[in-house]
Scaffold this motif. Structure first.
Motif, PDB file in Angstrom:
ATOM      1  N   ARG A 233       0.820  -1.217   0.000  1.00  0.00           N
ATOM      2  CA  ARG A 233       0.000   0.000   0.000  1.00  0.00           C
ATOM      3  C   ARG A 233       0.850   1.261   0.000  1.00  0.00           C
ATOM      4  O   ARG A 233       0.442   2.299  -0.523  1.00  0.00           O
ATOM      5  CB  ARG A 233      -0.913   0.016   1.231  1.00  0.00           C
ATOM      6  CG  ARG A 233      -2.000  -1.041   1.222  1.00  0.00           C
ATOM      7  CD  ARG A 233      -3.012  -0.774   2.323  1.00  0.00           C
ATOM      8  NE  ARG A 233      -3.954  -1.873   2.467  1.00  0.00           N
ATOM      9  CZ  ARG A 233      -3.863  -2.822   3.383  1.00  0.00           C
ATOM     10  NH1 ARG A 233      -2.862  -2.807   4.253  1.00  0.00           N
ATOM     11  NH2 ARG A 233      -4.756  -3.787   3.450  1.00  0.00           N
ATOM     12  N   SER A 234       2.023   1.193   0.605  1.00  0.00           N
ATOM     13  CA  SER A 234       2.844   2.398   0.773  1.00  0.00           C
ATOM     14  C   SER A 234       4.129   2.340  -0.036  1.00  0.00           C
ATOM     15  O   SER A 234       5.106   2.989   0.300  1.00  0.00           O
ATOM     16  CB  SER A 234       3.187   2.577   2.254  1.00  0.00           C
ATOM     17  OG  SER A 234       3.881   1.443   2.749  1.00  0.00           O
TER      18      SER A 234
ATOM     19  N   SER B 207     -11.237   8.008  -0.084  1.00  0.00           N
ATOM     20  CA  SER B 207     -10.402   9.175   0.190  1.00  0.00           C
ATOM     21  C   SER B 207     -10.748   9.796   1.537  1.00  0.00           C
ATOM     22  O   SER B 207      -9.862  10.174   2.307  1.00  0.00           O
ATOM     23  CB  SER B 207     -10.582  10.215  -0.923  1.00  0.00           C
ATOM     24  OG  SER B 207      -9.870  11.395  -0.633  1.00  0.00           O
TER      25      SER B 207
ATOM     26  N   SER C 295      -9.848   6.862   4.376  1.00  0.00           N
ATOM     27  CA  SER C 295      -8.529   6.230   4.466  1.00  0.00           C
ATOM     28  C   SER C 295      -7.384   7.171   4.119  1.00  0.00           C
ATOM     29  O   SER C 295      -6.426   7.317   4.879  1.00  0.00           O
ATOM     30  CB  SER C 295      -8.469   5.006   3.538  1.00  0.00           C
ATOM     31  OG  SER C 295      -9.432   4.046   3.911  1.00  0.00           O
ATOM     32  N   TYR C 296      -7.478   7.818   2.948  1.00  0.00           N
ATOM     33  CA  TYR C 296      -6.356   8.626   2.484  1.00  0.00           C
ATOM     34  C   TYR C 296      -6.179   9.892   3.318  1.00  0.00           C
ATOM     35  O   TYR C 296      -5.081  10.211   3.767  1.00  0.00           O
ATOM     36  CB  TYR C 296      -6.548   9.007   1.011  1.00  0.00           C
ATOM     37  CG  TYR C 296      -6.573   7.824   0.074  1.00  0.00           C
ATOM     38  CD1 TYR C 296      -5.893   6.650   0.375  1.00  0.00           C
ATOM     39  CD2 TYR C 296      -7.274   7.876  -1.121  1.00  0.00           C
ATOM     40  CE1 TYR C 296      -5.911   5.562  -0.482  1.00  0.00           C
ATOM     41  CE2 TYR C 296      -7.300   6.796  -1.990  1.00  0.00           C
ATOM     42  CZ  TYR C 296      -6.622   5.643  -1.663  1.00  0.00           C
ATOM     43  OH  TYR C 296      -6.649   4.582  -2.513  1.00  0.00           O
ATOM     44  N   THR C 297      -7.265  10.645   3.479  1.00  0.00           N
ATOM     45  CA  THR C 297      -7.216  11.900   4.245  1.00  0.00           C
ATOM     46  C   THR C 297      -8.432  11.948   5.163  1.00  0.00           C
ATOM     47  O   THR C 297      -9.348  12.747   4.959  1.00  0.00           O
ATOM     48  CB  THR C 297      -7.214  13.119   3.301  1.00  0.00           C
ATOM     49  OG1 THR C 297      -8.331  13.005   2.400  1.00  0.00           O
ATOM     50  CG2 THR C 297      -5.934  13.192   2.505  1.00  0.00           C
TER      51      THR C 297
ATOM     52  N   TYR D 130      -4.347  13.750  -1.593  1.00  0.00           N
ATOM     53  CA  TYR D 130      -5.342  12.711  -1.839  1.00  0.00           C
ATOM     54  C   TYR D 130      -6.719  13.071  -1.298  1.00  0.00           C
ATOM     55  O   TYR D 130      -7.538  12.191  -1.041  1.00  0.00           O
ATOM     56  CB  TYR D 130      -4.882  11.388  -1.215  1.00  0.00           C
ATOM     57  CG  TYR D 130      -3.579  10.875  -1.777  1.00  0.00           C
ATOM     58  CD1 TYR D 130      -3.507  10.389  -3.075  1.00  0.00           C
ATOM     59  CD2 TYR D 130      -2.422  10.895  -1.011  1.00  0.00           C
ATOM     60  CE1 TYR D 130      -2.310   9.926  -3.600  1.00  0.00           C
ATOM     61  CE2 TYR D 130      -1.218  10.433  -1.524  1.00  0.00           C
ATOM     62  CZ  TYR D 130      -1.174   9.949  -2.825  1.00  0.00           C
ATOM     63  OH  TYR D 130       0.015   9.502  -3.338  1.00  0.00           O
TER      64      TYR D 130
END
Length: 278
Positions: free
Chosen positions: A72-73, A229, A232-234, A245
């Motif tokens: 994922r990263s 988004s 999870s992302y932000t 993101y």
């Protein structure tokens, strides 16, 4: 992913179509493009993910959740999956160095050929409004180079642009479907697509796919992406337009693009139609 890989969401296929002979079987070409793209993507995915799991889980003793976290990263816009893990695979292969050279040479050619089609798309627009091809190509090349500098300088900026405009391909692809609906799906299928006797015949189901499936799929994908988004992302910064993101960064940049398209669309359309009549 298909909107990106095949160029369908970009409008690249429309640009290619301007150079096609009318006797070319459109449906066969479309099937070959889509199936070939997906087969290669699946093979590449199996190789890369298999390599990551093999090295991290077997050789380094990581647990499965830890391996998934690495995936994922693994670099902005998944750059690490190719640039980190493929070399790891080649080091464990017989004649790995030779294969690595061939692989990255092929990857460079693929990137260059993709760039050519992107430049041609923009160049074709300028040609259609009456600008000389050489001048158009020079302008597009210079502007593209200048606009690409921030992404080359900052991987964060690059990841943001990949995120924002990767999702936007779903919207642009939906606009292409809308154009087909406006023209008339049945008329488009019978008058423009099914003109080659040896081509695969499209039935009325194609009309239904264009009218209903593509818009519904676009809405579902965008909703899912925005939820991902925001959660999870932000998670706490989804309304911050400066987060790479966030939902707001997408809406902000899309609104600028829509505004410019709204301002220039009719003018460019009139100029293009005027050039076609000459």
């Amino acid at each position: 992913q298909n909107a990106w890989d095949t160029g369908a969401g970009w409008g690249l296929l429309l640009t290619y179509a301007t150079y096609m002979d009318k006797q070319q079987p459109l449906v066969k070409n479309a099937l070959i493009t889509g199936i070939g793209n997906n087969v290669v993507s699946l093979i590449a995915g199996v190789v890369i993910f298999g390599t990551v799991f093999s090295i991290l889980k077997t050789d380094m003793g990581m647990s499965q959740p830890e391996v998934l976290n690495v995936l994922r990263s693994s670099g902005p816009a998944s750059t690490g999956l190719t640039l980190i893990w493929m070399p790891q695979l080649f080091t464990k292969m017989e004649f790995g160095q030779s294969f690595a050279i061939l692989f990255f040479f092929g990857l460079s050619i693929a990137g260059f050929s993709s760039l050519m089609s992107m430049l041609e798309l923009q160049t074709r627009v300028l040609i259609d409004i009456g600008i000389d091809r050489k001048v158009s190509l020079l302008l597009v090349g210079i502007i593209s180079f200048l606009l690409g500098i921030p992404s080359a300088h900052s991987l964060t900026f690059f990841a943001n642009q990949d995120f924002v405009w990767g999702i936007a391909l779903v919207i642009s692809g939906t606009f292409i479907a809308y154009a087909a609906v406006s023209y008339g799906c049945s008329a488009l299928r019978k008058e423009e697509i099914l003109i080659h006797n040896t081509d695969i015949k499209l039935g009325a189901y194609w009309d239904m796919l264009i009218k209903y499936f593509i818009p519904a799929g676009a809405i579902i994908l965008l909703f899912w992406w925005f939820v991902l988004s925001a959660t999870s992302y932000t998670a706490n910064e989804s309304l911050d337009p400066f987060k790479p993101y966030s939902i707001m960064t997408c809406l902000f940049q899309w609104s600028i693009a829509f505004f410019l398209l709204y301002c220039f669309n009719q003018k460019l359309g009139k100029i293009t139609l005027h050039q076609d009549k000459k």
